[in-house]
Design a protein around this motif. Structure first.
Motif, PDB file in Angstrom:
ATOM      1  N   LEU A 195       0.836  -1.204   0.000  1.00  6.39           N
ATOM      2  CA  LEU A 195       0.000   0.000   0.000  1.00  6.39           C
ATOM      3  C   LEU A 195       0.870   1.253   0.000  1.00  6.39           C
ATOM      4  O   LEU A 195       0.589   2.213  -0.727  1.00  6.39           O
ATOM      5  N   ASP A 196       1.944   1.239   0.766  1.00  8.06           N
ATOM      6  CA  ASP A 196       2.872   2.368   0.803  1.00  8.06           C
ATOM      7  C   ASP A 196       3.547   2.558  -0.554  1.00  8.06           C
ATOM      8  O   ASP A 196       3.672   3.677  -1.046  1.00  8.06           O
ATOM      9  N   GLN A 197       3.978   1.465  -1.177  1.00  5.13           N
ATOM     10  CA  GLN A 197       4.624   1.546  -2.489  1.00  5.13           C
ATOM     11  C   GLN A 197       3.649   2.025  -3.561  1.00  5.13           C
ATOM     12  O   GLN A 197       4.030   2.765  -4.460  1.00  5.13           O
ATOM     13  N   LEU A 198       2.402   1.626  -3.457  1.00  6.20           N
ATOM     14  CA  LEU A 198       1.378   2.094  -4.388  1.00  6.20           C
ATOM     15  C   LEU A 198       1.166   3.595  -4.217  1.00  6.20           C
ATOM     16  O   LEU A 198       1.120   4.342  -5.195  1.00  6.20           O
ATOM     17  N   ASP A 199       1.074   4.035  -2.988  1.00  8.76           N
ATOM     18  CA  ASP A 199       0.870   5.450  -2.703  1.00  8.76           C
ATOM     19  C   ASP A 199       2.042   6.291  -3.199  1.00  8.76           C
ATOM     20  O   ASP A 199       1.864   7.411  -3.667  1.00  8.76           O
ATOM     21  N   VAL A 208      -5.931   3.756   3.445  1.00  4.00           N
ATOM     22  CA  VAL A 208      -6.624   4.968   3.878  1.00  4.00           C
ATOM     23  C   VAL A 208      -6.268   6.179   3.030  1.00  4.00           C
ATOM     24  O   VAL A 208      -6.811   7.247   3.239  1.00  4.00           O
ATOM     25  N   SER A 209      -5.372   6.037   2.068  1.00 10.42           N
ATOM     26  CA  SER A 209      -4.939   7.158   1.249  1.00 10.42           C
ATOM     27  C   SER A 209      -6.049   7.604   0.303  1.00 10.42           C
ATOM     28  O   SER A 209      -6.718   6.783  -0.331  1.00 10.42           O
ATOM     29  N   ALA A 210      -6.211   8.901   0.193  1.00 11.51           N
ATOM     30  CA  ALA A 210      -7.219   9.461  -0.725  1.00 11.51           C
ATOM     31  C   ALA A 210      -6.767   9.340  -2.174  1.00 11.51           C
ATOM     32  O   ALA A 210      -7.582   9.459  -3.094  1.00 11.51           O
ATOM     33  N   ASN A 211      -5.477   9.099  -2.393  1.00 19.37           N
ATOM     34  CA  ASN A 211      -4.935   9.009  -3.752  1.00 19.37           C
ATOM     35  C   ASN A 211      -5.144   7.643  -4.394  1.00 19.37           C
ATOM     36  O   ASN A 211      -4.806   7.454  -5.552  1.00 19.37           O
ATOM     37  N   ILE A 212      -5.657   6.683  -3.651  1.00 17.80           N
ATOM     38  CA  ILE A 212      -5.786   5.310  -4.142  1.00 17.80           C
ATOM     39  C   ILE A 212      -7.252   4.996  -4.421  1.00 17.80           C
ATOM     40  O   ILE A 212      -8.118   5.206  -3.583  1.00 17.80           O
ATOM     41  N   GLU A 213      -7.504   4.497  -5.624  1.00 20.77           N
ATOM     42  CA  GLU A 213      -8.852   4.079  -6.007  1.00 20.77           C
ATOM     43  C   GLU A 213      -8.969   2.577  -5.756  1.00 20.77           C
ATOM     44  O   GLU A 213      -8.109   1.799  -6.157  1.00 20.77           O
ATOM     45  N   HIS A 214     -10.048   2.157  -5.112  1.00 23.39           N
ATOM     46  CA  HIS A 214     -10.250   0.757  -4.762  1.00 23.39           C
ATOM     47  C   HIS A 214     -11.347   0.157  -5.635  1.00 23.39           C
ATOM     48  O   HIS A 214     -12.411   0.729  -5.777  1.00 23.39           O
ATOM     49  N   GLU A 215     -11.075  -1.017  -6.204  1.00 24.72           N
ATOM     50  CA  GLU A 215     -12.061  -1.768  -6.964  1.00 24.72           C
ATOM     51  C   GLU A 215     -11.944  -3.231  -6.569  1.00 24.72           C
ATOM     52  O   GLU A 215     -10.833  -3.748  -6.472  1.00 24.72           O
ATOM     53  N   PRO A 216     -13.056  -3.930  -6.395  1.00 21.06           N
ATOM     54  CA  PRO A 216     -12.978  -5.359  -6.056  1.00 21.06           C
ATOM     55  C   PRO A 216     -12.410  -6.162  -7.229  1.00 21.06           C
ATOM     56  O   PRO A 216     -12.783  -5.963  -8.375  1.00 21.06           O
ATOM     57  N   PHE A 217     -11.491  -7.022  -6.908  1.00 22.17           N
ATOM     58  CA  PHE A 217     -10.890  -7.918  -7.888  1.00 22.17           C
ATOM     59  C   PHE A 217     -11.669  -9.219  -7.976  1.00 22.17           C
ATOM     60  O   PHE A 217     -11.889  -9.756  -9.034  1.00 22.17           O
ATOM     61  N   SER A 218     -12.090  -9.715  -6.814  1.00 23.50           N
ATOM     62  CA  SER A 218     -12.891 -10.932  -6.753  1.00 23.50           C
ATOM     63  C   SER A 218     -13.584 -10.958  -5.391  1.00 23.50           C
ATOM     64  O   SER A 218     -13.281 -10.156  -4.509  1.00 23.50           O
ATOM     65  N   TYR A 219     -14.495 -11.894  -5.243  1.00 22.65           N
ATOM     66  CA  TYR A 219     -15.195 -12.073  -3.987  1.00 22.65           C
ATOM     67  C   TYR A 219     -14.982 -13.498  -3.519  1.00 22.65           C
ATOM     68  O   TYR A 219     -14.861 -14.412  -4.340  1.00 22.65           O
ATOM     69  N   GLU A 220     -14.923 -13.691  -2.211  1.00 28.29           N
ATOM     70  CA  GLU A 220     -14.777 -15.040  -1.673  1.00 28.29           C
ATOM     71  C   GLU A 220     -15.634 -15.182  -0.435  1.00 28.29           C
ATOM     72  O   GLU A 220     -15.999 -14.197   0.197  1.00 28.29           O
ATOM     73  N   LYS A 221     -15.947 -16.389  -0.104  1.00 15.72           N
ATOM     74  CA  LYS A 221     -16.770 -16.674   1.086  1.00 15.72           C
ATOM     75  C   LYS A 221     -15.886 -17.169   2.189  1.00 15.72           C
ATOM     76  O   LYS A 221     -14.938 -17.861   1.965  1.00 15.72           O
TER      77      LYS A 221
END
Length: 160
Positions: free
Chosen positions: A129-133, A147-160
């Protein structure tokens, strides 16, 4: 003539201390690493590692070979990288961070078919996460949101 991959494999085993660790670094199978090492030992006529439990301990011959090999091999790998870049046809490179298990399950089988160069970084989620930021990684696959505002989050997959 010796196969250059045998030297690369030897260097990876020396650095990681295990056949499995070398296989992960080189993205080849553990039996492939064993075959390279066996071939190199046959070629040089000496045992290069003592196998103790789960650890590979370099023999005196192994230490001498490593010291003679590490600098020229590193220089050759740099030349290879520079030459490769100059001959590429502007193929984009994407840096992705994820855990090794996720890589094996989702991406490993497709790497050779991707229309771009891929740099994979395996690590812990907070580090990624730090390297992405910081822009070191272009994308990470992680089960946790940052928690960074500069990072966009999208689900890659879902699991149970």
């Amino acid at each position: 003539m010796v196969n250059l991959e045998w030297y690369r494999t030897f260097k990876a085993i020396y650095k990681t201390g295990t056949l499995t660790g070398a296989a992960e670094i080189l993205f080849i199978s553990q039996p492939g690493v064993s075959l390279h090492l066996s071939s190199l030992e046959t070629y040089v006529g000496n045992k290069l590692f003592d196998r103790t439990g789960r650890k590979m301990i370099p023999t005196e011959h192994g230490k001498v070979l490593y010291n003679a090999l590490v600098e020229p091999l590193t220089k050759l790998e740099e030349v290879e990288k520079n030459f490769q870049r100059s001959t590429e046809k502007h193929i984009p490179t994407i840096s992705v961070g994820m855990c090794f298990e996720t890589f094996q399950i989702t991406l490993e089988q497709y790497v050779s078919t991707l229309p771009f160069n891929l740099i994979i970084s395996f690590g812990e989620y907070p580090e990624m996460l730090d390297q992405l930021d910081k822009g070191i990684l272009d994308l990470i696959i992680t089960p946790k949101k940052g928690v960074s505002a500069n990072i966009e989050h999208e689900p890659f997959s879902y699991e149970k």
